[in-house]
Design an enzyme around this catalytic site. Sequence first.
Site, short mmCIF file in Angstrom:
data_model
loop_
_atom_site.label_atom_id
_atom_site.label_comp_id
_atom_site.label_asym_id
_atom_site.label_seq_id
_atom_site.Cartn_x
_atom_site.Cartn_y
_atom_site.Cartn_z
N ASP A 13 -2.89 4.18 1.17
CA ASP A 13 -1.44 4.09 1.36
C ASP A 13 -0.84 5.25 0.64
O ASP A 13 -1.58 5.95 -0.19
CB ASP A 13 -0.95 2.76 0.80
CG ASP A 13 0.46 2.87 0.98
OD1 ASP A 13 0.96 3.37 2.19
OD2 ASP A 13 1.29 2.29 0.18
N SER A 14 0.35 5.57 1.03
CA SER A 14 0.96 6.86 0.62
C SER A 14 1.18 6.48 -1.17
O SER A 14 1.45 7.49 -1.97
CB SER A 14 2.31 7.13 1.09
OG SER A 14 3.00 5.89 1.20
N CYS A 76 -1.10 2.34 5.28
CA CYS A 76 0.46 2.94 5.42
C CYS A 76 0.64 3.04 6.89
O CYS A 76 0.14 3.90 7.68
CB CYS A 76 0.41 4.33 4.70
SG CYS A 76 1.71 5.28 4.76
N GLU A 157 10.44 -1.18 -4.30
CA GLU A 157 10.01 -0.49 -5.59
C GLU A 157 10.74 -0.79 -6.74
O GLU A 157 10.33 -1.05 -7.88
CB GLU A 157 9.92 0.89 -5.41
CG GLU A 157 9.21 1.52 -4.15
CD GLU A 157 7.98 2.41 -4.37
OE1 GLU A 157 8.14 3.07 -5.42
OE2 GLU A 157 7.20 2.44 -3.67
N CYS A 191 6.21 -1.45 7.83
CA CYS A 191 6.21 -0.60 6.66
C CYS A 191 5.54 -1.37 5.56
O CYS A 191 5.80 -2.72 5.37
CB CYS A 191 7.45 0.04 6.51
SG CYS A 191 7.85 0.66 4.78
N HIS A 193 6.06 -1.80 2.54
CA HIS A 193 7.07 -2.29 1.66
C HIS A 193 7.86 -3.55 1.98
O HIS A 193 8.39 -4.37 1.06
CB HIS A 193 8.06 -1.19 1.18
CG HIS A 193 7.51 -0.37 0.12
ND1 HIS A 193 6.51 0.63 0.73
CD2 HIS A 193 7.70 0.09 -1.19
CE1 HIS A 193 5.99 1.30 -0.47
NE2 HIS A 193 7.03 1.42 -1.27
N1 DGL Z 1 3.80 3.40 3.09
C1 DGL Z 1 4.93 3.82 3.62
C2 DGL Z 1 4.67 3.15 5.20
O1 DGL Z 1 4.26 1.92 5.14
C3 DGL Z 1 6.13 3.62 3.17
C4 DGL Z 1 6.30 4.41 1.86
C5 DGL Z 1 6.36 5.81 2.43
O2 DGL Z 1 7.44 6.57 2.76
O3 DGL Z 1 5.39 6.56 2.00
O4 DGL Z 1 5.00 3.75 6.21
#
Ligand code: DGL
Length: 275
Positions: A13-14, A76, A157, A191, A193
């Site tokens: 993931d990012s 991600c 977060e 997403c 989060h």
């Molecule tokens: N992990 C990213 C997503 O699911 C969210 C956080 C980001 O913008 O990197 O799109």
Amino acid sequence: MSGGNEAPIGVFDSGIGGLTVVRALRRLLPSESVVYLGDTARVPYGTKSPETVIRYSLNNARFLLGRGVKMLVVACNTASSTALGAMREHFTGIPVIGMVEPGAQAAVLASKSGSIGVIGTRATIESRSYERALRQFGGPSVIMDGEPCPLFVSLAEEGIVDGPIVDLVARRYLERLVSRLPDMDTLILGCTHYPLLSSAIHATVEDLAGHEVTLIDSGESAARVVSDVLDSRGIRSTRNDRGELTVYVTDTSHIREVGSRFLGEELGDIRKVDI
Ligand code: DGL
């Protein structure tokens, strides 16, 4: 490249939001070992160009392949939306599972009205990846629309997952979506989060719509697809105990507390890597 049935599943993931996907994977597939990479030095991806997200994603995948993974899971949604094609072209010897197709398929199955909403980062919504996948699984009769909800990432977060601030932000984003899709009965959380905010999102969207709305957690849908692929390729782990979780990040600042919240359990060792 793949180390057989007992090789780990590689997830990236990012950042650490993708631990919500690891949580879903470990719940459904407890005996699978997982190697997770959170690109915390370069998060967020949701505000970056497709070219940059593709470059970072290929980098992350190479790192995981170097750890001998048997499958790649792109937790991600932003990377799944923009880089999945490039990854499947580059890494042909291994299954590459993203979040978009599983989420869209689950939404089509869940929706009775055929009116489906998607929320995600700006990059995910602008890529129109969910729109393509919903058409693929649901055909031309699906009515869909998407709304970027960037503030949800910061709220998750910060651990602000309910209360007046979340309700206000949710109302602000979701009323735009509901006004464009009044018959929406299914909403995809597109997403990493957003599952943390699902109670507030659910209550707000049903209040605005005036009817029941089913939330689709892309991570949970993807875990079911991972399970199917393990079986169809004959690479499911045969061990009887719980698989290991190894977590790598590219920057360690503020990881432990937030990461444990996303994972739903205490994070063990966190290893810092330079990719
Ligand atoms: N992990 C990213 C997503 O699911 C969210 C956080 C980001 O913008 O990197 O799109």
